[in-house]
Design an enzyme around this catalytic site. Structure first.
Site, short mmCIF file in Angstrom:
data_model
loop_
_atom_site.label_atom_id
_atom_site.label_comp_id
_atom_site.label_asym_id
_atom_site.label_seq_id
_atom_site.Cartn_x
_atom_site.Cartn_y
_atom_site.Cartn_z
N GLU A 21 24.12 0.06 22.29
CA GLU A 21 23.38 1.32 22.48
C GLU A 21 23.29 1.78 23.93
O GLU A 21 22.20 2.00 24.46
CB GLU A 21 21.98 1.20 21.86
CG GLU A 21 22.04 0.86 20.38
CD GLU A 21 20.68 0.56 19.76
OE1 GLU A 21 19.66 0.70 20.45
OE2 GLU A 21 20.65 0.15 18.58
N ASN A 26 28.50 -1.66 20.22
CA ASN A 26 27.78 -1.35 18.98
C ASN A 26 26.77 -0.22 19.23
O ASN A 26 26.01 -0.28 20.20
CB ASN A 26 27.03 -2.64 18.55
CG ASN A 26 26.47 -2.57 17.16
OD1 ASN A 26 27.18 -2.21 16.21
ND2 ASN A 26 25.20 -2.93 17.00
N HIS A 70 22.97 3.90 10.62
CA HIS A 70 21.60 4.21 10.20
C HIS A 70 21.56 5.69 9.83
O HIS A 70 21.40 6.56 10.68
CB HIS A 70 20.61 3.88 11.33
CG HIS A 70 20.56 2.42 11.65
ND1 HIS A 70 20.17 1.47 10.73
CD2 HIS A 70 20.86 1.74 12.79
CE1 HIS A 70 20.23 0.26 11.28
NE2 HIS A 70 20.65 0.40 12.53
N GLU A 92 25.31 -2.02 10.66
CA GLU A 92 23.86 -2.05 10.35
C GLU A 92 23.54 -1.00 9.30
O GLU A 92 22.51 -0.31 9.38
CB GLU A 92 23.05 -1.79 11.63
CG GLU A 92 23.34 -2.74 12.76
CD GLU A 92 22.48 -2.51 14.00
OE1 GLU A 92 21.49 -1.75 13.91
OE2 GLU A 92 22.81 -3.07 15.06
N ASP A 141 22.26 1.39 6.65
CA ASP A 141 21.19 1.74 5.71
C ASP A 141 21.12 3.26 5.65
O ASP A 141 21.48 3.94 6.60
CB ASP A 141 19.83 1.10 6.06
CG ASP A 141 19.39 1.30 7.50
OD1 ASP A 141 19.76 2.32 8.12
OD2 ASP A 141 18.66 0.44 8.02
O1 G3I Z 1 7.83 -11.09 15.73
C1 G3I Z 1 6.72 -10.23 15.94
C2 G3I Z 1 5.51 -10.75 15.25
O2 G3I Z 1 5.15 -11.98 15.80
C3 G3I Z 1 4.39 -9.73 15.38
O3 G3I Z 1 3.27 -10.15 14.64
C4 G3I Z 1 4.82 -8.38 14.87
C5 G3I Z 1 3.76 -7.30 15.08
O4 G3I Z 1 4.33 -6.02 15.11
O5 G3I Z 1 5.97 -7.98 15.58
C6 G3I Z 1 7.04 -8.86 15.40
O6 G3I Z 1 8.14 -8.38 16.11
C7 G3I Z 1 8.81 -7.29 15.53
C8 G3I Z 1 10.27 -7.69 15.35
O7 G3I Z 1 11.00 -6.59 14.86
C9 G3I Z 1 10.45 -8.87 14.40
O8 G3I Z 1 10.09 -8.50 13.12
C10 G3I Z 1 8.71 -6.09 16.42
O9 G3I Z 1 7.36 -5.64 16.46
C11 G3I Z 1 9.58 -4.99 15.95
O10 G3I Z 1 9.62 -3.94 16.89
C12 G3I Z 1 10.99 -5.51 15.75
O11 G3I Z 1 11.76 -4.45 15.23
C13 G3I Z 1 13.16 -4.66 15.21
C14 G3I Z 1 13.85 -3.58 16.04
O12 G3I Z 1 15.25 -3.76 15.97
C15 G3I Z 1 13.44 -3.64 17.50
O13 G3I Z 1 14.13 -2.68 18.25
C16 G3I Z 1 13.63 -4.57 13.78
O14 G3I Z 1 13.11 -5.68 13.03
C17 G3I Z 1 15.15 -4.61 13.73
O15 G3I Z 1 15.60 -4.31 12.44
C18 G3I Z 1 15.72 -3.56 14.68
O16 G3I Z 1 17.12 -3.66 14.65
C19 G3I Z 1 17.83 -2.73 15.45
C20 G3I Z 1 19.12 -3.40 15.90
O17 G3I Z 1 18.83 -4.60 16.55
C21 G3I Z 1 19.92 -2.47 16.82
N1 G3I Z 1 20.16 -1.19 16.18
C22 G3I Z 1 18.99 -0.53 15.65
C23 G3I Z 1 18.22 -1.44 14.71
C24 G3I Z 1 17.05 -0.73 14.07
O18 G3I Z 1 16.09 -0.36 15.04
#
Ligand code: G3I
Length: 418
Positions: A149, A190, A226, A256, A258
């Site tokens: 990105e 990516n 996405h 990725e 969806d």
């Molecule tokens: O692990 C913590 C947890 O301990 C805490 O309690 C909770 C509270 O919000 O947060 C948890 O972390 C989260 C993490 O995912 C794990 O689940 C973060 O808040 C959350 O922001 C994070 O989001 C991820 C996101 O990337 C971050 O940018 C998504 O799961 C994940 O699907 C998403 O994936 C990205 C790709 O890497 C790159 N392309 C876009 C895609 C979608 O945004």
């Protein structure tokens, strides 16, 4: 079709015997895969069972566990407990492992993002990060997303710490360093919203050219995919966009995927549209010889990043939150089956030689060799059972149904005995 019958079809478990990865391999792709939500694996047996079905998913990728904030949260403190969840799972199931991601502005610890760096010091930080993380996963990652990105949606360069220190020089630098630390893995750029073939896509083409002009290695470009139900480009337009990259000598993949509904609950018609959109994306990959595979960003609506990011949107995946296959699953299976059974592709690209699949064979116990799909058709077929497929583009199997069921068209790729 009567709404009641359509709803019944959408909610019914599909009875197509072959699963997505085995169909994908039969259709010429290297894999069909999914992201793994780390927290779900040990807490949700249904999630784990489907994820481990190698007929369904021949490839997995960690949703979060290999990102910088997970692997080096403090300078010099490396931890692989989260990343290893997916790597161990890939090994356990003989699934191909995509690895994600190294140089990214997001989920980047503040000690990097807010640090005061020169080119030399930040080069050393990237080099050390890759030496450790790529070293830890050396030999098990079939692909690495090296840079993620780097572009804004309007096609301008993203204002990350990496861009501020290096300008675009961090692009070839990152790929050179990645090659040094794992010479065998395939190195990917990516990004999302490349599918629309606009300014952002132009800039991604420029990225490949910048890297190649610097003499640095790049093997592939990941289209995150996405997308939005009803706004997904056509199969032909998606294939045209993929070919802009393969023309530069790199592979492409949907990494990725969806496709989210903008509002919920989704109507039955919206679910059919979602299925058609998924089929167009997967179909475009089938139409481009160097499109190596498709990865959904988790497979169940129970675990998706979408609702927490897009308020009111969701249900973007191929199983619902109760692990029932959706119309989207059926459409994907049908478009794969159509190619697998020898139907002519919708778009023209068949004159180019087929892609090699050696990477999967050599880097893992082989995603492509884990399954020998059951043929989905035969010259003469008995009447199809209830819920079975009985028609669709490229379908050469049975077209009649056992009494009292009738063959009903759900979408251009799939008719079902109901
Ligand atoms: O692990 C913590 C947890 O301990 C805490 O309690 C909770 C509270 O919000 O947060 C948890 O972390 C989260 C993490 O995912 C794990 O689940 C973060 O808040 C959350 O922001 C994070 O989001 C991820 C996101 O990337 C971050 O940018 C998504 O799961 C994940 O699907 C998403 O994936 C990205 C790709 O890497 C790159 N392309 C876009 C895609 C979608 O945004």
């Amino acid at each position: 079709m009567h709404t009641k019958a359509l709803l019944a079809a959408l909610l019914a478990p599909a009875a197509v015997s072959a699963q997505l990865h085995e169909l994908a391999v039969r259709a010429g792709l290297q894999y069909f895969g999914t992201a793994l939500r780390e927290g779900a694996l040990n807490s949700d047996a249904q999630f784990a069972a489907i994820l481990r079905d190698t007929r369904e998913f021949g490839q997995i990728v960690p949703e979060n566990g290999q990102k910088w904030e997970s692997t080096q949260p403090s300078r010099g403190q490396f931890t692989y407990s989260q990343g290893d969840i997916t790597a161990n799972e890939a090994k356990r199931n003989s699934q191909f492992l995509r690895c994600h991601t190294l140089v990214w502005h997001s989920q980047l610890p503040s000690w990097v993002a807010s640090g005061s760096w020169t080119r030399a010091t930040l080069t050393s930080v990237i080099d050390t990060h890759m030496a450790n993380v790529m070293g830890h996963y050396k030999g098990v990652c079939g692909h690495w997303d090296v840079v993620n990105e780097a572009i804004n949606d309007d096609g301008t360069w993203r204002d990350s710490v990496f861009y501020r220190v290096f300008g675009t020089d961090y692009l070839p630098l990152s790929f050179e360093l990645a090659k040094k630390h794992d010479p065998e893995t395939k190195l990917y750029y990516n990004d999302y919203n490349l599918e629309y073939n606009q300014a952002k896509t132009d800039r991604a083409v420029e990225i490949v050219r910048i890297i190649q002009a610097a003499g640095a290695p790049i093997d592939g470009v990941g289209f995150q995919g996405h997308l939005i139900v009803g706004s997904t480009p056509s199969r032909a337009n998606l294939a045209t966009t993929l070919r802009r990259f393969t023309a530069l000598g790199v592979d492409v993949a949907y990494t990725e995927l969806d496709i989210r509904h903008s509002s919920l609950p989704a109507s039955s018609q919206a679910q059919v549209t979602q299925g058609n959109d998924f089929a167009n994306v997967v179909g475009s990959c089938l139409d481009v010889p160097r499109c190596v595979g498709v990865t959904v960003w988790s497979f169940t609506d129970k675990y998706s990043w979408v609702p927490s990011t897009f308020n009111g949107a969701g249900d973007a995946l191929i199983y619902d939150s109760q692990f029932r296959k959706k119309a989207a699953w059926t459409s994907i299976s049908s478009v794969l089956a159509a190619k697998a059974t020898g139907a002519p592709p919708v778009s023209s690209s068949t004159s180019t030689p087929a892609q090699p699949t050696t990477t999967l064979v050599t880097r893992t116990t082989s995603a492509s060799s884990t399954t020998q799909p059951t043929p989905t058709s035969a010259p003469t077929q008995p009447a199809q059972v209830r819920w079975g497929q009985c028609g669709g583009n490229g379908w050469t199997g049975p077209t009649t149904c056992q009494s009292p069921y009738t063959c009903q068209v759900l979408n251009p790729w799939y008719s079902q005995c109901l």
